[in-house]
Design a protein around this motif. Structure first.
Motif, PDB file in Angstrom:
ATOM      1  N   GLU A 113      -9.351  10.167  43.577  1.00 32.85           N
ATOM      2  CA  GLU A 113     -10.571  10.585  42.897  1.00 32.85           C
ATOM      3  C   GLU A 113     -11.291   9.362  42.313  1.00 32.85           C
ATOM      4  O   GLU A 113     -10.666   8.339  42.028  1.00 32.85           O
ATOM      5  CB  GLU A 113     -10.224  11.537  41.750  1.00 32.85           C
ATOM      6  CG  GLU A 113      -9.543  12.820  42.170  1.00 32.85           C
ATOM      7  CD  GLU A 113     -10.550  13.878  42.584  1.00 32.85           C
ATOM      8  OE1 GLU A 113     -10.238  14.656  43.490  1.00 32.85           O
ATOM      9  OE2 GLU A 113     -11.643  13.910  42.004  1.00 32.85           O
ATOM     10  N   ARG A 114     -12.592   9.515  42.145  1.00 31.16           N
ATOM     11  CA  ARG A 114     -13.342   8.452  41.464  1.00 31.16           C
ATOM     12  C   ARG A 114     -12.888   8.418  40.008  1.00 31.16           C
ATOM     13  O   ARG A 114     -12.780   9.462  39.363  1.00 31.16           O
ATOM     14  CB  ARG A 114     -14.842   8.718  41.554  1.00 31.16           C
ATOM     15  CG  ARG A 114     -15.699   7.603  41.017  1.00 31.16           C
ATOM     16  CD  ARG A 114     -17.155   7.817  41.376  1.00 31.16           C
ATOM     17  NE  ARG A 114     -17.355   7.788  42.824  1.00 31.16           N
ATOM     18  CZ  ARG A 114     -18.560   7.765  43.407  1.00 31.16           C
ATOM     19  NH1 ARG A 114     -19.660   7.752  42.647  1.00 31.16           N
ATOM     20  NH2 ARG A 114     -18.659   7.767  44.709  1.00 31.16           N
ATOM     21  N   GLU A 115     -12.632   7.220  39.501  1.00 34.42           N
ATOM     22  CA  GLU A 115     -12.139   7.113  38.134  1.00 34.42           C
ATOM     23  C   GLU A 115     -12.993   6.166  37.300  1.00 34.42           C
ATOM     24  O   GLU A 115     -13.591   5.207  37.804  1.00 34.42           O
ATOM     25  CB  GLU A 115     -10.680   6.632  38.114  1.00 34.42           C
ATOM     26  CG  GLU A 115     -10.461   5.228  38.611  1.00 34.42           C
ATOM     27  CD  GLU A 115      -9.025   4.746  38.373  1.00 34.42           C
ATOM     28  OE1 GLU A 115      -8.230   5.449  37.723  1.00 34.42           O
ATOM     29  OE2 GLU A 115      -8.715   3.631  38.839  1.00 34.42           O
ATOM     30  N   PHE A 116     -13.016   6.453  36.024  1.00 35.68           N
ATOM     31  CA  PHE A 116     -13.772   5.649  35.077  1.00 35.68           C
ATOM     32  C   PHE A 116     -13.122   4.290  34.888  1.00 35.68           C
ATOM     33  O   PHE A 116     -11.886   4.180  34.841  1.00 35.68           O
ATOM     34  CB  PHE A 116     -13.834   6.395  33.741  1.00 35.68           C
ATOM     35  CG  PHE A 116     -14.347   5.578  32.608  1.00 35.68           C
ATOM     36  CD1 PHE A 116     -13.477   5.040  31.670  1.00 35.68           C
ATOM     37  CD2 PHE A 116     -15.699   5.324  32.478  1.00 35.68           C
ATOM     38  CE1 PHE A 116     -13.932   4.281  30.622  1.00 35.68           C
ATOM     39  CE2 PHE A 116     -16.175   4.567  31.435  1.00 35.68           C
ATOM     40  CZ  PHE A 116     -15.297   4.043  30.505  1.00 35.68           C
ATOM     41  N   VAL A 117     -13.944   3.263  34.737  1.00 35.65           N
ATOM     42  CA  VAL A 117     -13.451   1.912  34.475  1.00 35.65           C
ATOM     43  C   VAL A 117     -13.948   1.417  33.119  1.00 35.65           C
ATOM     44  O   VAL A 117     -13.148   1.051  32.259  1.00 35.65           O
ATOM     45  CB  VAL A 117     -13.892   0.932  35.575  1.00 35.65           C
ATOM     46  CG1 VAL A 117     -13.457  -0.494  35.232  1.00 35.65           C
ATOM     47  CG2 VAL A 117     -13.339   1.354  36.927  1.00 35.65           C
ATOM     48  N   TYR A 128     -13.234   1.313  27.605  1.00 36.49           N
ATOM     49  CA  TYR A 128     -12.532   0.951  28.827  1.00 36.49           C
ATOM     50  C   TYR A 128     -11.422   1.940  29.139  1.00 36.49           C
ATOM     51  O   TYR A 128     -10.823   2.528  28.242  1.00 36.49           O
ATOM     52  CB  TYR A 128     -11.899  -0.439  28.671  1.00 36.49           C
ATOM     53  CG  TYR A 128     -12.891  -1.542  28.442  1.00 36.49           C
ATOM     54  CD1 TYR A 128     -13.317  -1.882  27.166  1.00 36.49           C
ATOM     55  CD2 TYR A 128     -13.411  -2.254  29.523  1.00 36.49           C
ATOM     56  CE1 TYR A 128     -14.232  -2.898  26.955  1.00 36.49           C
ATOM     57  CE2 TYR A 128     -14.330  -3.279  29.325  1.00 36.49           C
ATOM     58  CZ  TYR A 128     -14.739  -3.588  28.044  1.00 36.49           C
ATOM     59  OH  TYR A 128     -15.648  -4.599  27.850  1.00 36.49           O
ATOM     60  N   ALA A 129     -11.127   2.075  30.412  1.00 35.61           N
ATOM     61  CA  ALA A 129      -9.937   2.809  30.814  1.00 35.61           C
ATOM     62  C   ALA A 129      -8.712   2.022  30.364  1.00 35.61           C
ATOM     63  O   ALA A 129      -8.732   0.781  30.342  1.00 35.61           O
ATOM     64  CB  ALA A 129      -9.925   2.985  32.329  1.00 35.61           C
ATOM     65  N   ARG A 164     -17.365   8.607  29.608  1.00 38.33           N
ATOM     66  CA  ARG A 164     -16.395   8.345  30.655  1.00 38.33           C
ATOM     67  C   ARG A 164     -16.503   9.348  31.796  1.00 38.33           C
ATOM     68  O   ARG A 164     -15.735   9.270  32.758  1.00 38.33           O
ATOM     69  CB  ARG A 164     -14.978   8.399  30.084  1.00 38.33           C
ATOM     70  CG  ARG A 164     -14.699   7.349  29.038  1.00 38.33           C
ATOM     71  CD  ARG A 164     -13.349   7.567  28.396  1.00 38.33           C
ATOM     72  NE  ARG A 164     -12.970   6.447  27.531  1.00 38.33           N
ATOM     73  CZ  ARG A 164     -11.867   5.745  27.665  1.00 38.33           C
ATOM     74  NH1 ARG A 164     -10.996   6.059  28.594  1.00 38.33           N
ATOM     75  NH2 ARG A 164     -11.601   4.749  26.851  1.00 38.33           N
ATOM     76  N   ARG A 165     -17.409  10.287  31.680  1.00 34.29           N
ATOM     77  CA  ARG A 165     -17.496  11.365  32.654  1.00 34.29           C
ATOM     78  C   ARG A 165     -18.484  11.032  33.753  1.00 34.29           C
ATOM     79  O   ARG A 165     -19.668  10.803  33.474  1.00 34.29           O
ATOM     80  CB  ARG A 165     -17.911  12.651  31.935  1.00 34.29           C
ATOM     81  CG  ARG A 165     -16.882  13.163  30.978  1.00 34.29           C
ATOM     82  CD  ARG A 165     -17.418  14.331  30.185  1.00 34.29           C
ATOM     83  NE  ARG A 165     -18.053  15.336  31.058  1.00 34.29           N
ATOM     84  CZ  ARG A 165     -18.562  16.473  30.608  1.00 34.29           C
ATOM     85  NH1 ARG A 165     -18.504  16.740  29.329  1.00 34.29           N
ATOM     86  NH2 ARG A 165     -19.119  17.325  31.444  1.00 34.29           N
ATOM     87  N   PRO A 166     -18.061  11.056  35.008  1.00 34.91           N
ATOM     88  CA  PRO A 166     -18.990  10.747  36.090  1.00 34.91           C
ATOM     89  C   PRO A 166     -20.138  11.741  36.184  1.00 34.91           C
ATOM     90  O   PRO A 166     -21.234  11.379  36.625  1.00 34.91           O
ATOM     91  CB  PRO A 166     -18.108  10.768  37.342  1.00 34.91           C
ATOM     92  CG  PRO A 166     -16.882  11.514  36.956  1.00 34.91           C
ATOM     93  CD  PRO A 166     -16.697  11.293  35.499  1.00 34.91           C
ATOM     94  N   ASP A 167     -19.922  12.993  35.741  1.00 35.82           N
ATOM     95  CA  ASP A 167     -21.000  13.985  35.840  1.00 35.82           C
ATOM     96  C   ASP A 167     -22.086  13.765  34.786  1.00 35.82           C
ATOM     97  O   ASP A 167     -23.093  14.470  34.784  1.00 35.82           O
ATOM     98  CB  ASP A 167     -20.447  15.404  35.756  1.00 35.82           C
ATOM     99  CG  ASP A 167     -19.758  15.699  34.433  1.00 35.82           C
ATOM    100  OD1 ASP A 167     -19.395  16.866  34.203  1.00 35.82           O
ATOM    101  OD2 ASP A 167     -19.565  14.765  33.634  1.00 35.82           O
ATOM    102  N   GLU A 168     -21.895  12.795  33.909  1.00 37.94           N
ATOM    103  CA  GLU A 168     -22.928  12.459  32.932  1.00 37.94           C
ATOM    104  C   GLU A 168     -23.748  11.246  33.357  1.00 37.94           C
ATOM    105  O   GLU A 168     -24.472  10.659  32.562  1.00 37.94           O
ATOM    106  CB  GLU A 168     -22.300  12.237  31.553  1.00 37.94           C
ATOM    107  CG  GLU A 168     -21.755  13.518  30.944  1.00 37.94           C
ATOM    108  CD  GLU A 168     -21.464  13.392  29.454  1.00 37.94           C
ATOM    109  OE1 GLU A 168     -21.403  12.252  28.952  1.00 37.94           O
ATOM    110  OE2 GLU A 168     -21.310  14.436  28.807  1.00 37.94           O
TER     111      GLU A 168
END
Length: 125
Positions: free
Chosen positions: A44-48, A60-61, A107-111
């Motif tokens: 899955e795409r993950e936050f960095v 940061y992650a 940290r949310r990709p949907d944002e």
């Protein structure tokens, strides 16, 4: 509308460093938060990392904390990701993302509504 173009990816040995850049164009006068995400094959795409418009706040992650640094140059409408002490598990396509509401980090990709095309980072062991 904002267009994002990443650069700086490549192949390096474990322990090495890379600096990614994300150049924004379009309505860059707006107050945008920005972030880096990554996606490894089959994952899955993950936050960095993410940063506010002013640059005063970042997050940061856990997997990259202490090794990666995010900052931005609003005069050049560019956000950077300095990656040090790279590990093979950092191998992924790295994506730059942006959206309005630059006063907080997410940290949310949907944002994030705007995404770059990605740049490949490969770390050899």
């Amino acid at each position: 509308q904002v267009q994002l173009v990443e650069s700086g990816g490549g192949l390096v040995q474990a322990g090495g460093s890379l600096r990614l850049s994300c150049a924004a164009s379009g309505r860059t006068s707006s107050n945008y938060r920005m972030a880096w995400f990554r996606q490894a094959p089959g994952k899955e795409r993950e936050f960095v990392a993410a940063i506010t418009w002013s640059g005063s706040s970042s997050t940061y992650a856990d997997s990259v904390k202490g090794r990666f640094t995010i900052w931005r140059d609003n005069a050049k409408t560019t956000v950077y990701l300095q990656m040090n002490s790279l590990k093979p598990e950092d191998t992924a396509v790295y994506y730059c993302a942006a959206d309005r509401g630059g006063w907080y980090v997410s940290r949310r990709p949907d944002e994030y509504g705007y995404w770059g095309q990605g740049t490949q980072v490969t770390i050899s062991s």
